[in-house]
Design a protein around this motif. Structure first.
Motif, short mmCIF file in Angstrom:
data_model
loop_
_atom_site.label_atom_id
_atom_site.label_comp_id
_atom_site.label_asym_id
_atom_site.label_seq_id
_atom_site.Cartn_x
_atom_site.Cartn_y
_atom_site.Cartn_z
N SER A 271 2.00 7.74 -0.54
CA SER A 271 2.23 6.34 -0.62
C SER A 271 0.49 5.54 -1.00
O SER A 271 0.25 5.79 -0.68
CB SER A 271 2.28 5.63 0.65
N VAL A 272 0.55 5.31 -2.35
CA VAL A 272 -0.88 4.59 -2.52
C VAL A 272 -0.49 2.88 -2.40
O VAL A 272 0.47 2.58 -3.82
CB VAL A 272 -1.64 5.28 -4.01
N ILE A 273 -0.77 2.01 -1.94
CA ILE A 273 -1.16 0.63 -2.64
C ILE A 273 -2.40 0.33 -3.15
O ILE A 273 -3.30 -0.07 -2.59
CB ILE A 273 -0.67 -0.45 -1.12
N GLY A 274 -2.18 -0.68 -4.65
CA GLY A 274 -3.61 -1.18 -5.09
C GLY A 274 -3.26 -2.04 -5.66
O GLY A 274 -2.31 -2.84 -6.29
N ASN A 275 -4.10 -2.93 -5.97
CA ASN A 275 -4.23 -4.38 -6.85
C ASN A 275 -5.21 -5.04 -7.66
O ASN A 275 -6.21 -4.15 -7.96
CB ASN A 275 -4.62 -5.35 -5.83
N GLY A 276 -5.18 -5.22 -8.47
CA GLY A 276 -5.89 -5.57 -9.49
C GLY A 276 -6.02 -7.06 -10.03
O GLY A 276 -5.37 -8.02 -9.95
N ARG A 277 -7.34 -7.64 -9.72
CA ARG A 277 -7.59 -9.10 -9.92
C ARG A 277 -8.21 -9.33 -11.08
O ARG A 277 -9.27 -8.80 -11.20
CB ARG A 277 -7.93 -9.34 -9.39
N MET A 278 -8.05 -9.96 -12.29
CA MET A 278 -8.80 -9.84 -13.49
C MET A 278 -9.57 -10.94 -13.53
O MET A 278 -9.32 -11.93 -12.96
CB MET A 278 -8.06 -10.57 -14.75
N ILE A 321 2.72 3.30 -5.61
CA ILE A 321 2.97 4.30 -5.72
C ILE A 321 3.50 5.15 -4.78
O ILE A 321 3.14 5.05 -3.60
CB ILE A 321 1.91 5.23 -6.41
N SER A 322 5.32 5.57 -4.74
CA SER A 322 5.59 6.21 -3.36
C SER A 322 6.52 7.91 -3.79
O SER A 322 7.89 7.37 -4.61
CB SER A 322 6.85 5.09 -2.76
N ASP A 323 6.04 8.28 -3.86
CA ASP A 323 6.42 10.05 -4.16
C ASP A 323 6.73 11.07 -3.09
O ASP A 323 6.02 10.96 -2.34
CB ASP A 323 5.97 9.83 -5.88
N VAL A 324 7.01 11.94 -3.65
CA VAL A 324 6.70 13.20 -3.03
C VAL A 324 6.02 14.49 -4.19
O VAL A 324 6.85 14.57 -4.85
CB VAL A 324 8.09 13.84 -2.54
N VAL A 325 4.83 14.85 -3.95
CA VAL A 325 4.00 15.64 -4.69
C VAL A 325 3.66 17.51 -4.17
O VAL A 325 2.91 16.80 -3.02
CB VAL A 325 2.70 14.53 -5.18
#
Length: 370
Positions: A271-278, A321-325
């Motif tokens: 599980s990944v949380i990420g932001n982008g700010r221009m 992002i939420s997945d099994v790897v």
């Protein structure tokens, strides 16, 4: 032996699909009010609870101490939108009952609705240690400048709230894990079964299931040009784990704490949380794209890639992002940010530990391919 197996075969879970409706037109759903946060209420007829409970179908009670994965998604509909977009925020909130578990807003994603009369689906997930009696809920905030009618779509495929137990336990997030369970071997007729063999097949199996390896890293801060050619892995400020998930640099020049070392071969819930700010003024009525990706070691090809857009200067947009790897022991797993156009500049936005997170939870050996 049979009772623990029955328990692990069906641990607590909940699945809520479709919200209650208080906005009849122009599109049925749960009304959003500009400048306000609502706790989303789900239709009890479309809710499935096993061990979980709820008195209002907004707050859901954790049935016992343990590690849980929670996922909340909401499709937001609007018949009006500013030229540069309005922000909608999704949160997972927890009210701890004992003071020993997590409390408050534990995960957040922000996105911008940029099309009138259409749907914007926003998702947020978290893997956390919850205590028995704690209450979890999914919430949505709408920008104060929004005009027109806004709602959370009521369809079963539009909006949902899910949680399931990964492992029970009365410890906490960092309680030391015994690692993967020993390999199960077949017994033959007439074989002498030692105490060690019996423990490997029973006690050690249960201990591994009760406390699997896991780690969460939080909080990053970066400021980089658009179209970065290299060295764009984010560097994490804090790590919380119960096994040897060592924060390391991917390689020379990449910076400290840009990766987490995987301690065991196997399948992992990611599980990944990420932001982008221009930071540059965007062109009118245009979105500038960015992407967040998960990589193994120095590989340039992502394991997982998600893309989004940002239409307002100095405002973030978030991705989940939420997945099994499947990872191998020693893999240096890293998250990278890429913002488009060579004339743009991007940063990480808010950095309080909810808006940028990366977590891995060991699920077992498995045979799932890379």
């Amino acid at each position: 032996m049979s009772e623990p197996q029955r328990y692990f075969a069906k641990m607590p879970y909940m699945a809520c699909r479709g919200v209650t409706t208080n906005l009849a037109g122009p599109r049925p759903g749960q009304r959003l009010i500009a400048g306000s946060t609502i706790d989303v209420q789900f239709d009890y007829k479309k809710t499935r609870l096993y061990e979980f409970s709820s008195s209002d179908y907004r707050n859901f009670v954790i049935p016992e101490d343990g590690i849980y994965h929670v996922h909340f998604q909401a499709s937001v509909w609007a018949n009006s939108v500013r030229d540069a977009g309005d922000n909608i925020n999704a949160y997972i909130n927890v009210k701890d009952s004992t003071g020993t578990g997590v409390n408050g807003n534990i995960a957040s994603v922000i996105q911008q609705n940029v099309r009138s009369g259409w749907y914007q689906t926003i998702q947020v997930s978290a893997t956390e240690y919850f205590t028995k009696g704690s209450k979890i809920r999914g919430s949505i905030y709408l920008d104060g400048g929004a005009i027109g009618d806004w709602c959370v779509a009521d369809g079963e495929i539009d909006t949902g709230f899910y949680a399931f137990m990964i492992a029970p336990g009365s410890g906490n997030w960092t309680a030391q894990s015994p690692g993967p369970a020993p390999e199960l071997k077949k017994w033959s007729d007439g074989q002498f079964v030692s105490a060690q063999t019996m423990n490997d097949q029973t006690v050690s199996q249960m201990r591994a299931k009760e406390n699997p390896p896991r780690v969460t890293v939080r909080d990053t801060s970066f400021n980089m040009p658009g179209n970065p050619t290299d060295k764009n892995a984010v560097s994490w400020k804090a790590a919380y784990g119960n096994d040897k998930f060592e924060p390391v640099s991917i390689g020379p020049g990449w910076g400290a704490n840009t990766a987490i070392t995987i301690p065991h071969d196997g399948l992992y819930l990611v599980s990944v949380i990420g932001n982008g700010r221009m930071l540059n003024p965007p062109a009118p009525n245009a979105q500038f794209a960015f992407q967040i990706s998960l990589h193994r070691n120095l590989d340039t090809k992502p394991l997982i890639l998600l893309q989004g857009g940002n239409a307002r200067k100095d405002h973030e947009s978030g991705l989940l992002i939420s997945d099994v790897v499947r990872f191998m022991k020693g893999d240096k797993v890293n998250t990278r940010f890429f913002g488009y156009t060579s004339t743009s500049r991007w940063d990480s936005g808010r950095s309080d530990g909810r808006w940028w997170t990366m977590s891995f939870t060991y699920l077992g050996g498995g045979a799932y391919g890379n």
